[in-house]
Motif scaffolding. Structure first.
Motif, short mmCIF file in Angstrom:
data_model
loop_
_atom_site.label_atom_id
_atom_site.label_comp_id
_atom_site.label_asym_id
_atom_site.label_seq_id
_atom_site.Cartn_x
_atom_site.Cartn_y
_atom_site.Cartn_z
N GLY A 1 9.95 5.07 16.27
CA GLY A 1 8.85 4.56 15.46
C GLY A 1 9.36 3.67 14.34
O GLY A 1 8.84 2.57 14.09
N ALA A 2 10.39 4.15 13.65
CA ALA A 2 10.96 3.39 12.53
C ALA A 2 11.53 2.06 13.02
O ALA A 2 11.36 1.03 12.36
CB ALA A 2 12.05 4.21 11.84
N GLU A 3 12.15 2.11 14.18
CA GLU A 3 12.75 0.88 14.71
C GLU A 3 11.68 -0.14 15.07
O GLU A 3 11.75 -1.30 14.69
CB GLU A 3 13.59 1.24 15.94
N ARG A 4 10.63 0.32 15.78
CA ARG A 4 9.54 -0.58 16.17
C ARG A 4 8.86 -1.16 14.93
O ARG A 4 8.46 -2.31 14.89
CB ARG A 4 8.54 0.19 17.03
N PHE A 5 8.74 -0.34 13.90
CA PHE A 5 8.02 -0.75 12.68
C PHE A 5 8.87 -1.66 11.79
O PHE A 5 8.35 -2.47 11.03
CB PHE A 5 7.61 0.50 11.90
N GLY A 6 10.17 -1.52 11.91
CA GLY A 6 11.05 -2.27 11.01
C GLY A 6 11.22 -1.58 9.67
O GLY A 6 11.38 -2.22 8.63
N TRP A 7 11.20 -0.25 9.70
CA TRP A 7 11.22 0.57 8.48
C TRP A 7 12.43 0.27 7.60
O TRP A 7 12.37 0.37 6.37
CB TRP A 7 11.21 2.05 8.90
N VAL A 8 13.53 -0.11 8.23
CA VAL A 8 14.77 -0.33 7.50
C VAL A 8 14.61 -1.40 6.41
O VAL A 8 15.32 -1.41 5.41
CB VAL A 8 15.92 -0.67 8.50
N LYS A 9 13.62 -2.29 6.61
CA LYS A 9 13.43 -3.37 5.62
C LYS A 9 12.56 -2.93 4.44
O LYS A 9 12.22 -3.74 3.57
CB LYS A 9 12.77 -4.57 6.29
N ARG A 10 12.16 -1.68 4.43
CA ARG A 10 11.28 -1.21 3.35
C ARG A 10 12.04 -1.13 2.04
O ARG A 10 13.13 -0.58 1.96
CB ARG A 10 10.74 0.17 3.71
N LYS A 11 11.41 -1.68 0.98
CA LYS A 11 11.97 -1.49 -0.36
C LYS A 11 11.37 -0.21 -0.92
O LYS A 11 10.15 -0.04 -0.91
CB LYS A 11 11.59 -2.67 -1.26
N PRO A 12 12.20 0.71 -1.39
CA PRO A 12 11.70 2.04 -1.75
C PRO A 12 10.73 2.06 -2.94
O PRO A 12 9.84 2.90 -2.98
CB PRO A 12 12.97 2.83 -2.07
N GLU A 13 10.88 1.15 -3.89
CA GLU A 13 10.05 1.21 -5.09
C GLU A 13 8.60 0.86 -4.78
O GLU A 13 8.33 -0.12 -4.08
CB GLU A 13 10.58 0.22 -6.14
N PRO A 14 7.64 1.62 -5.30
CA PRO A 14 6.23 1.24 -5.16
C PRO A 14 6.00 -0.12 -5.82
O PRO A 14 6.72 -0.50 -6.76
CB PRO A 14 5.48 2.33 -5.92
N ARG A 15 5.04 -0.85 -5.32
CA ARG A 15 4.62 -2.16 -5.86
C ARG A 15 5.72 -3.22 -5.72
O ARG A 15 5.69 -4.24 -6.41
CB ARG A 15 4.22 -2.05 -7.34
N SER A 16 6.69 -2.96 -4.84
CA SER A 16 7.80 -3.91 -4.77
C SER A 16 7.66 -4.89 -3.62
O SER A 16 8.48 -5.79 -3.48
CB SER A 16 9.12 -3.13 -4.63
N MET A 17 6.65 -4.71 -2.78
CA MET A 17 6.50 -5.62 -1.65
C MET A 17 5.16 -6.36 -1.75
O MET A 17 4.14 -5.76 -2.03
CB MET A 17 6.60 -4.84 -0.32
N ARG A 18 5.21 -7.66 -1.54
CA ARG A 18 4.01 -8.48 -1.67
C ARG A 18 3.92 -9.50 -0.55
O ARG A 18 4.93 -9.90 0.01
CB ARG A 18 4.00 -9.25 -3.00
N ARG A 19 2.71 -9.90 -0.24
CA ARG A 19 2.49 -11.00 0.69
C ARG A 19 1.42 -11.87 0.03
O ARG A 19 0.28 -11.44 -0.10
CB ARG A 19 2.01 -10.47 2.04
N GLY A 20 1.79 -13.05 -0.41
CA GLY A 20 0.86 -13.87 -1.17
C GLY A 20 0.44 -13.10 -2.41
O GLY A 20 1.28 -12.56 -3.12
N GLY A 21 -0.87 -12.98 -2.62
CA GLY A 21 -1.34 -12.27 -3.81
C GLY A 21 -1.56 -10.78 -3.58
O GLY A 21 -1.95 -10.08 -4.49
N THR A 22 -1.33 -10.31 -2.35
CA THR A 22 -1.67 -8.92 -2.08
C THR A 22 -0.43 -8.03 -2.08
O THR A 22 0.66 -8.46 -1.73
CB THR A 22 -2.37 -8.74 -0.72
N LEU A 23 -0.66 -6.78 -2.46
CA LEU A 23 0.40 -5.78 -2.43
C LEU A 23 0.55 -5.27 -1.00
O LEU A 23 -0.45 -5.09 -0.29
CB LEU A 23 0.05 -4.61 -3.34
N ILE A 24 1.78 -5.03 -0.60
CA ILE A 24 2.04 -4.46 0.72
C ILE A 24 2.59 -3.06 0.52
O ILE A 24 3.41 -2.84 -0.37
CB ILE A 24 3.10 -5.31 1.47
N GLY A 25 2.14 -2.14 1.35
CA GLY A 25 2.69 -0.79 1.29
C GLY A 25 3.07 -0.31 2.67
O GLY A 25 2.36 -0.57 3.64
N TRP A 26 4.20 0.34 2.75
CA TRP A 26 4.65 0.95 4.01
C TRP A 26 4.74 2.46 3.80
O TRP A 26 5.44 2.92 2.89
CB TRP A 26 6.03 0.42 4.43
#
Lengths: 748, 335
Positions: free
Chosen positions: A415-440
């Motif tokens: 599941g992690a491999e298919r999802f690309g979990w390894v690229k997750r940044k652990p800190e909340p609010r640390s991932m964005r796409r344009g103006g929106t927050l991204i959460g994994w």
């Protein structure tokens, strides 16, 4: 031998369904049918002081209005009303007396010669109530919660075990902790097809009673026939319940609903055929997933070993039955935590009895537990997947047994491999796409792998084709298809020559279709009866004049290409058609029972597992959440049909999105009444809410659960998803929302 | 649902005459709302006058440069009509934000104006509701009022009788565009400016609008000015489709030399009618687009707003939606 099992076959009933040939309970037409329309209570608690049916009766075509005042005599003892899924208590009896015990309780049935006239007449029934003060809110009544009573259904829904270790001590000594209180609203099943029963009345063999053919929406024809027979004192031989297709049920068909009672009562009294259908609004007067308040406290060592677990549940039930489900136990089944304390109490309110609803208890408890574990991992500064691997177990702590199979580790990995979990940044609010927050976010899922006793019949017909039957149900899950696959493979026949039938009380009995046990339970019965039929066919073939099998034993032959063949020399064969001919041209039939192998099973805990990974986009200005990606990795034993199984999992994932973000039955406690009782205001995910869904099956070889190695996929697709989404919302926003659904106002 | 008579109207004057002669009759076009209300016993018409065969499914150019939409144009055909999509994209966008494709295929433009509130209590005859049964009380004020009004709820005595909202998306755009509603009654035709079509509940919440019982909407006139360059429609709701607005905003602007020359802001989902304030729009005139001035307009727009518990979040949400809509309409983020 496995030409079909394991292959992604399309539904064998698909053509009939999309062409409208498949008939549902309210679609069986008979001459001179009467139509019943139910009147529901407008108040929540009290008495009917006066009920005036005159205006309704004055209308042309109105035949009768049944109320508590004129209803026919029906069974007196509670026991007679107990169905196969009845919780401990005293089941609700429609029209029993003047008492109102929950809002929208059925209080009258208007019978007329058209549906429209019955419905109009129902609006003219005048009712005067004497109202009592009611209580319908879990939160404000939680102090009254008490331990649930124990009954037959407790066998499948065990209460919390005794505490283990010392939770209090170990929790207070834990360097890493979390505590939280969580709330879930009531939810209603809302299958597409509304509940309906068409009761066809014919004159009986005896002058006293009639014969009843009942087309019912149910997850178990056996359950319906038992109920009707007991409540109305009609012998089995005079009742037949038929339910070939069910337009979704999700557990709502596990108990006979009141339209069945009403339709049979009217048919028996009027000696006429009667149909009663419910409206969408009335679908909110049935059972539901109970509202609940849950408290969780978790402790871990500094290096992330879970040491302490508390999971306390207060859940609602009616005043007349103690409905329980397994909510608090899952943590001790998923994690090797040495000190746990689990609690489940009920608060009795003036509401209808709750009912099993897809992954009952499982999704309720795990949605909370897995958010709590996410929080604990975060507090420990450890990646949530890593944290779960550090707290992995091969044993169920409560049963104190090893799992018969458990590929959860592989679910995490794939599941992690298919999802690309390894690229997750652990800190909340640390991932964005344009103006929106991204959460994994991610979460684990678990559900029981049940196996129940069932019976099935197999008939090699005179035309050389095979018909297999069992009184189970297909609620859209694919039962028809997988049973056809199993039968075809077992007897080496092309799938076109195999017909599987279900949903008829004249067929060999099967349990109600729930708990994800049907593939295992009925599948094993089908396999067993086909094996038994094979032996019978071989016996006949062996006795044929000049039989090539004269010196062979059953183990020397295989069934393939519509024939019995010698294993070592498949050119030596007798066609199945020839066997029928040798049987004097008569069909060859066999009926068998299949029981769980308790001797094998009792040494193991048996469960399905899953890992769900979710990506959300959050518009922080508006609090709107969109689930942009969802990956579910499922370990559920052998997958009989990856296509229908995938549909099941996807259905669960869609429901998970609904549950996390949208779904709730909103009760106005002033009235004790559910106010959003239609599909415009009761929100479930629509097509536009669904984006990328990905399903991975991690197969398990498990000969302990049952001979087919099947664990069932009905519930597991849902269990992990809401928590994965809620955890993703936290990762996106830094906010822990502990009340589902996570509507936009909660994130503003 | 009560038994009712059915008549197919053969012309506008005939339809109006039929309606005038039977005060408990109702018109039916797409039927996407009235049928539901009849099933719930909220509406009990003695007769349905079917107007679907009247020649009102038209789109005509007007001499003043505007467009006349026939009342029987479906919502879908209106939204996708090339002239509307090109000259009034705000209207297209608002329509397509509403309902579902199936509903938009049936629902007519005239009917959209006439749809009734989605208040849970209005729909449920087991509960008191001043809009359905004048004088019975408003259950929503103390009840579950997530979808209810935050503006314009008080009557002249400052009392509250109803906090229902008008559920339309299309009407929010029509209000911003200053459309005109053409109606025909037994005594002839008249035109109603959009702002005067729907009304606030006051102490007579059972009256949704200023259309007389025996009048029929025949057309909706769109003025020449369509704001095709600077517009936005933002709808916030509980799921991505097939949900009514918690808050919606139609914004339409004209810019000249980097300054706002004309401004329209209308809110949906917050009041008994599309909510527009000319004094707030005036704040924006001659201003250079900026977050600050948008925020000022947003705050002014929500002046006097009152929440009832479950819907209090709408006040802040509406402000943020206004700022976002004006930002989108002026492409401020990309400037």
């Amino acid at each position: 031998m496995t030409q079909y099992v394991g292959k992604p076959l399309s539904r064998v009933d698909g053509y009939d369904k999309v062409t409208g040939k498949a008939k549902y309970a309210a679609e069986f037409d008979v001459p001179d049918l009467l139509y019943g329309y139910v009147v529901n209570s407008a108040i929540t608690k009290g008495k009917i002081k006066r009920i005036d049916t005159q205006a309704a009766l004055n209308l042309p075509g109105v035949v009768k209005v049944f109320t508590h005042e004129n209803r026919p005599k029906i069974a007196w003892f509670d026991m007679k009303y107990k169905d196969q899924d009845a919780p401990p208590g005293s089941p609700f009896r429609p029209l029993r007396d003047a008492n109102i015990v929950y809002n929208a309780q059925p209080i009258a049935l208007v019978v007329a010669d058209t549906f429209e006239m019955a419905r109009y007449a129902a609006s003219l029934v005048e009712i005067e109530y004497e109202e009592d003060k009611h209580e319908t809110a879990v939160e404000t009544n939680r102090h009254k919660a008490r331990k649930p009573s124990v009954g037959l259904t407790t066998l499948f829904k065990p209460g919390p075990p005794k505490p283990r270790g010392n939770f209090e001590e170990s929790f207070s000594a834990s360097p890493v902790q979390m505590t939280g209180e969580y709330m879930h609203s009531m939810e209603h099943h809302n299958p597409m097809e509304m509940f309906a029963s068409t009761v066809v009345y014919e004159k009986g063999r005896h002058k006293s009673g009639g014969r009843y053919t009942i087309y019912d929406k149910t997850q178990g024809v056996t359950n319906s026939i038992l109920y009707v027979s007991q409540v109305f004192d009609i012998p089995f031989k005079d009742i037949r319940v038929i339910s070939p297709y069910v337009g979704g049920a999700f557990g709502s068909g596990l108990r006979p609903q009141y339209q069945l009672f009403m339709a049979v009562m009217a048919a028996r009294e009027l000696k006429r055929s009667v149909r009663v259908t419910l409206t969408r609004q009335q679908m909110f007067s049935l059972g539901y997933r109970p509202a609940n308040v849950q408290t969780v406290a978790l402790g871990a060592s500094a290096d992330g070993k879970m040491t302490a677990l508390y999971h306390g549940v207060v859940s609602e039930t009616s005043q007349y039955e103690d409905y329980t489900e397994v909510i608090a136990n899952w943590g001790a089944m998923l994690y090797p935590v040495e000190n746990y304390k689990l609690d489940h109490k009920l608060v009795h309110l003036d509401v209808a009895t709750p009912m099993d609803m897809r992954a009952p208890g499982g999704v309720t408890g795990v949605s909370v537990l897995e958010c709590a574990v996410d929080e604990l991992a975060f507090n420990a500064g450890i990646d949530p997947v890593e944290f779960r691997l550090m707290n992995y177990t091969e044993r169920d702590q409560i049963a104190d047994l090893p799992y018969s199979s458990k590929e959860l580790r592989e679910c995490f990995r794939q599941g992690a491999e298919r999802f690309g979990w390894v690229k997750r940044k652990p800190e909340p609010r640390s991932m964005r796409r344009g103006g929106t927050l991204i959460g994994w976010g991610m979460a684990t899922g678990i559900w029981d792998a049940f196996h129940m006793p069932a019976r099935a019949e197999a008939v090699l017909m005179v035309n050389g084709k095979l018909r297999v039957s069992s009184a189970t149900a297909d609620i859209g899950t694919g039962t028809y298809t997988i049973m056809t696959q199993i039968a075809a493979d077992t007897l080496g026949m092309p799938i076109e020559d195999v017909l599987f039938k279900l949903g008829d009380s004249d067929m060999p009995a099967a349990p109600i279709e729930g708990g994800s046990w049907t593939a295992a339970t009925v599948g094993t019965a089908v396999k067993t009866v086909c094996d038994d039929l094979a032996k019978k066919l071989f016996k006949i073939a062996r006795k044929m004049p000049n039989s090539p099998f004269a010196k062979a034993t059953f183990t020397d032959v295989v069934f393939a290409d519509k024939a019995i063949q010698l294993k070592n020399d498949t050119s030596v064969s007798v066609s199945l058609q020839a066997v029928v001919d040798a049987n004097g041209g008569a069909a060859v039939r066999e009926t068998s029972s299949a029981l769980p192998n308790l001797f094998k099973q009792r040494k193991y805990a048996r469960a399905t597992h899953s890992a769900a990974f979710a990506e959300v986009e959050v518009d922080e200005d508006f609090g709107t959440v969109r689930v942009t990606r969802l990956v579910s990795a499922i370990a559920a034993g052998k997958i009989l049909n990856p296509k229908t199984a995938r549909s099941q999992i996807i259905g669960g994932m869609v429901w998970g999105i609904s549950k996390a973000l949208e779904e709730e039955s909103v009760m106005d406690h002033q009235f004790g009444r559910i106010m959003n009782h239609n599909l415009a205001e009761y929100h479930v995910a629509v097509n536009a809410d669904i984006q990328d869904l990905d399903v991975i099956f991690v197969e398990e070889n498990d000969d302990i659960v049952n001979p087919l190695g099947v664990k069932g996929v009905g519930e597991i697709g849902l269990v992990a998803v809401p928590a994965a989404i809620a955890n993703a919302v936290f990762h996106a926003t830094g906010k822990r929302i502990r009340t589902l659904p996570i509507t936009l106002d909660k994130l503003l | 649902m009560n038994p009712f008579a059915y008549t197919r109207a053969e012309g506008v004057s005939n339809a109006v005459r039929e309606r005038a002669s039977e005060h408990t009759a109702k018109f039916i076009a797409g039927g996407t709302n009235i049928i539901d209300l009849m099933k719930e016993n909220v509406e009990r018409p003695s007769r349905l006058i079917d107007i679907t065969h009247l020649p009102l499914a038209t789109v005509d150019e007007m001499e003043n440069g505007g467009i006349r939409l026939g009342a029987l144009m479906t919502n879908a055909d209106t939204a996708y009509h090339p002239k509307i999509a090109e000259r009034y994209p705000l209207l297209s966008k608002a329509i397509l934000a509403g309902a579902s494709p199936q509903l938009r295929n049936m629902a007519t433009d005239g009917g959209n104006l006439m749809q009734r509130t989605r208040c849970y209590y209005f729909y449920d005859v087991a509960t008191p509701c001043n809009k359905r049964e004048p004088g019975s009380g408003c259950s929503a004020i103390e009840g579950y009022n997530r979808i209810h009004a935050i503006l314009g709820t008080r009557d002249t005595n400052q009392d509250i009788h109803c906090i229902a909202t008008h559920p339309s998306d299309m009407c929010v755009a029509l209000a911003a565009l200053e459309a005109v509603v053409n109606v025909t009654g037994p005594y002839g035709e008249r035109s109603i400016p959009f702002a005067e079509f729907h009304r606030l509940p006051g102490n007579t919440p059972h009256i949704d609008n200023t259309l007389q019982d025996d009048e029929l909407i025949t057309a909706i006139d769109l003025p020449a000015r369509g704001f095709p360059d600077h517009y936005a429609y933002i709808k916030l709701r509980d799921r991505t489709s097939y949900a009514f607005a918690l808050v919606s905003v139609a914004a339409a602007l004209e810019l000249e030399n980097g300054r706002i020359a004309e401004a329209r802001i209308t809110l949906g989902g917050v009041a008994h009618k599309p909510w527009r304030r000319l004094d707030v729009e005036a704040i924006l005139i001659d201003k250079v687009p900026s977050k600050g001035v948008f925020q000022q307009a947003a705050d002014a727009m929500l002046e006097g707003a009152q929440g009832f518990g479950h819907n209090t979040f709408k006040i802040e949400l509406a402000k943020r939606a206004i700022v976002r809509a004006l930002t989108e309409a002026t492409n401020l983020n990309s400037l």
